[in-house]
Design a protein around this motif. Structure first.
Motif, PDB file in Angstrom:
ATOM      1  N   LEU A  14       0.968  -1.385  -0.126  1.00 53.45           N
ATOM      2  CA  LEU A  14       0.087   0.077  -0.055  1.00 53.45           C
ATOM      3  C   LEU A  14       0.940   1.244  -0.007  1.00 53.45           C
ATOM      4  O   LEU A  14       1.758   1.336   0.698  1.00 53.45           O
ATOM      5  CB  LEU A  14      -0.821   0.047   1.203  1.00 53.45           C
ATOM      6  CG  LEU A  14      -1.961  -1.111   1.205  1.00 53.45           C
ATOM      7  CD1 LEU A  14      -2.511  -1.048   2.499  1.00 53.45           C
ATOM      8  CD2 LEU A  14      -2.903  -1.383   0.010  1.00 53.45           C
ATOM      9  N   GLY A  25      -9.547  -1.971  -9.452  1.00 44.61           N
ATOM     10  CA  GLY A  25      -9.139  -1.274  -8.032  1.00 44.61           C
ATOM     11  C   GLY A  25      -9.855  -1.525  -6.883  1.00 44.61           C
ATOM     12  O   GLY A  25      -9.974  -1.045  -6.007  1.00 44.61           O
ATOM     13  N   CYS A  26     -11.131  -2.263  -7.339  1.00 44.59           N
ATOM     14  CA  CYS A  26     -12.045  -2.494  -6.040  1.00 44.59           C
ATOM     15  C   CYS A  26     -11.444  -3.569  -4.900  1.00 44.59           C
ATOM     16  O   CYS A  26     -10.652  -4.327  -5.352  1.00 44.59           O
ATOM     17  CB  CYS A  26     -13.267  -3.020  -6.511  1.00 44.59           C
ATOM     18  SG  CYS A  26     -14.234  -2.076  -7.611  1.00 44.59           S
ATOM     19  N   VAL A  27     -11.694  -3.037  -3.705  1.00 39.98           N
ATOM     20  CA  VAL A  27     -11.085  -3.963  -2.621  1.00 39.98           C
ATOM     21  C   VAL A  27     -12.141  -4.630  -1.782  1.00 39.98           C
ATOM     22  O   VAL A  27     -13.083  -4.128  -1.702  1.00 39.98           O
ATOM     23  CB  VAL A  27     -10.309  -2.941  -1.947  1.00 39.98           C
ATOM     24  CG1 VAL A  27      -9.906  -3.753  -0.543  1.00 39.98           C
ATOM     25  CG2 VAL A  27      -9.319  -2.272  -2.328  1.00 39.98           C
ATOM     26  N   ALA A  78      -7.380  -7.203  -4.019  1.00 41.00           N
ATOM     27  CA  ALA A  78      -7.898  -6.013  -4.876  1.00 41.00           C
ATOM     28  C   ALA A  78      -7.748  -6.328  -6.142  1.00 41.00           C
ATOM     29  O   ALA A  78      -6.705  -7.123  -6.641  1.00 41.00           O
ATOM     30  CB  ALA A  78      -7.043  -4.667  -4.531  1.00 41.00           C
ATOM     31  N   LEU A 121      -6.952   2.240  -5.591  1.00 37.87           N
ATOM     32  CA  LEU A 121      -7.860   1.545  -4.770  1.00 37.87           C
ATOM     33  C   LEU A 121      -9.016   2.196  -4.789  1.00 37.87           C
ATOM     34  O   LEU A 121      -9.050   3.686  -4.228  1.00 37.87           O
ATOM     35  CB  LEU A 121      -7.242   1.105  -3.656  1.00 37.87           C
ATOM     36  CG  LEU A 121      -6.057   0.222  -3.543  1.00 37.87           C
ATOM     37  CD1 LEU A 121      -5.603  -0.068  -2.268  1.00 37.87           C
ATOM     38  CD2 LEU A 121      -6.292  -0.985  -4.461  1.00 37.87           C
ATOM     39  N   LEU A 175     -11.796   2.178  -2.061  1.00 39.42           N
ATOM     40  CA  LEU A 175     -11.845   1.641  -0.739  1.00 39.42           C
ATOM     41  C   LEU A 175     -13.219   1.972  -0.240  1.00 39.42           C
ATOM     42  O   LEU A 175     -13.751   3.092  -0.428  1.00 39.42           O
ATOM     43  CB  LEU A 175     -10.903   2.223   0.424  1.00 39.42           C
ATOM     44  CG  LEU A 175      -9.640   1.731  -0.313  1.00 39.42           C
ATOM     45  CD1 LEU A 175      -8.284   2.390   0.562  1.00 39.42           C
ATOM     46  CD2 LEU A 175      -9.246   0.069   0.106  1.00 39.42           C
ATOM     47  N   LEU A 229      -3.243  -8.014  -0.716  1.00 38.30           N
ATOM     48  CA  LEU A 229      -2.752  -6.949  -0.348  1.00 38.30           C
ATOM     49  C   LEU A 229      -1.965  -7.509   1.058  1.00 38.30           C
ATOM     50  O   LEU A 229      -2.466  -8.461   1.864  1.00 38.30           O
ATOM     51  CB  LEU A 229      -3.904  -6.070   0.273  1.00 38.30           C
ATOM     52  CG  LEU A 229      -4.830  -5.452  -0.798  1.00 38.30           C
ATOM     53  CD1 LEU A 229      -5.891  -4.570  -0.221  1.00 38.30           C
ATOM     54  CD2 LEU A 229      -3.885  -4.696  -1.784  1.00 38.30           C
TER      55      LEU A 229
END
Length: 301
Positions: free
Chosen positions: A56, A135-137, A130, A88, A90, A169
């Motif tokens: 991250l 980019g979805c977590v 992710a 990301l 989030l 991640l």
């Protein structure tokens, strides 16, 4: 054996034992990795991005480091441009407050983000993944639960993805090795798609050129008979235009031919001698001694 004063030494005083390394606080280390930038070691600031290894970053810190062209640390050496990171998407944790930002109190504090699907906190206690495409977590548990029905589309934004797009991640050593393989797969897939696009564009250009040549040759073939048969086209135009056809027929009328300047009644084979004698072009008028009663021709020499 004894010492002054009659004391007896203990074993640890006589035998030197190798000291064990200081044990790391696993909870503190986990918290640090999920709350701090892997590049600057500062607290994560939005927008938050990840690299292909699942670490991250504060995106602003990465941009500044790339603009300054400073050397990346060994753990982030693979980040050479913004193409090597992904922003990301989030989901904020509604239970996260300002009090949770204080250091310590690991058992009572809340994580700043959660899994949107099942509500697990993204604190490091649960594995999170992710998707590189969007980019979805989300939590790994949620992705596994819905993988049977939506194996090729993101459950949050419905964007298609592949197996190589799932990034763990802050994974362990085994996850890092797997992430390297997936990164190579994505790069090979990207090059293959780029090559196919280039070939398709080249093929399209060739097809357009061939089509243009065929159209040009066809137009030339059509123009040649049109030029050679101009009279036919003129006739077709006359038939298409009745007014023009009537005018042409009128011009061919023998009565209208007499209106031409070079027309002479004396040379008309259809006219009678009586009719010809009315004009000065007749031989009787040319041989008479008096002037013509119409023209009063004085016969000037």
């Amino acid at each position: 054996m004894g010492c002054d004063g009659g004391t007896i030494p203990k074993r640890d005083e006589l035998v030197r034992v190798k000291q064990k390394p200081e044990q790391k606080d696993k909870d503190a280390e986990r918290e640090f990795r999920w709350l701090h930038c892997a590049l600057t070691q500062q607290r994560l600031q939005e927008p938050i991005a990840m690299c292909s290894m699942g670490r991250l970053y504060s995106k602003q810190s990465v941009i500044e480091r790339l603009l300054e062209k400073e050397k990346m640390p060994e753990t982030s050496a693979h980040v050479r441009s913004l193409k090597d990171i992904k922003t990301l998407q989030l989901t904020p944790n509604p239970a996260f407050t300002d009090e949770d930002k204080t250091e310590g109190l690991l058992d009572t504090r809340h994580a700043p983000y959660i899994c949107k699907l099942i509500g697990l906190e993204m604190s490091g206690k649960f594995r999170f993944v992710a998707l590189w495409t969007c980019g979805c977590v989300m939590s790994e548990r949620a992705l596994k639960q819905i993988k049977g029905s939506m194996a090729s589309a993101c459950p949050l934004c419905q964007m298609p993805y592949g197996v190589e797009d799932v990034i763990v991640l802050n994974g362990n050593d085994e996850d890092l090795e797997l992430m390297k393989v997936k990164s190579e797969m994505r790069e090979a897939k990207r090059k293959s798609a780029k090559k196919e696009k280039k070939n398709a564009k080249k093929t399209e250009t060739c097809v357009k050129t061939e089509t243009t040549d065929e159209i040009a040759s066809t137009s030339n073939a059509i123009e040649k008979p049109t030029t050679s048969s101009s009279s036919t086209s003129n006739k077709l135009k006359m038939i298409a235009n009745p007014k023009r056809l009537g005018a042409v027929n009128a011009m061919q009328d023998p009565e209208l031919k007499r209106l031409k300047t070079d027309f002479s009644v004396a040379k008309d084979p259809k006219a009678t001698d009586v009719y010809k004698s009315l004009f000065t072009s007749h031989k009787t008028d040319k041989e008479q001694e008096r002037a013509h009663w119409i023209t009063y021709n004085p016969f000037y020499n």
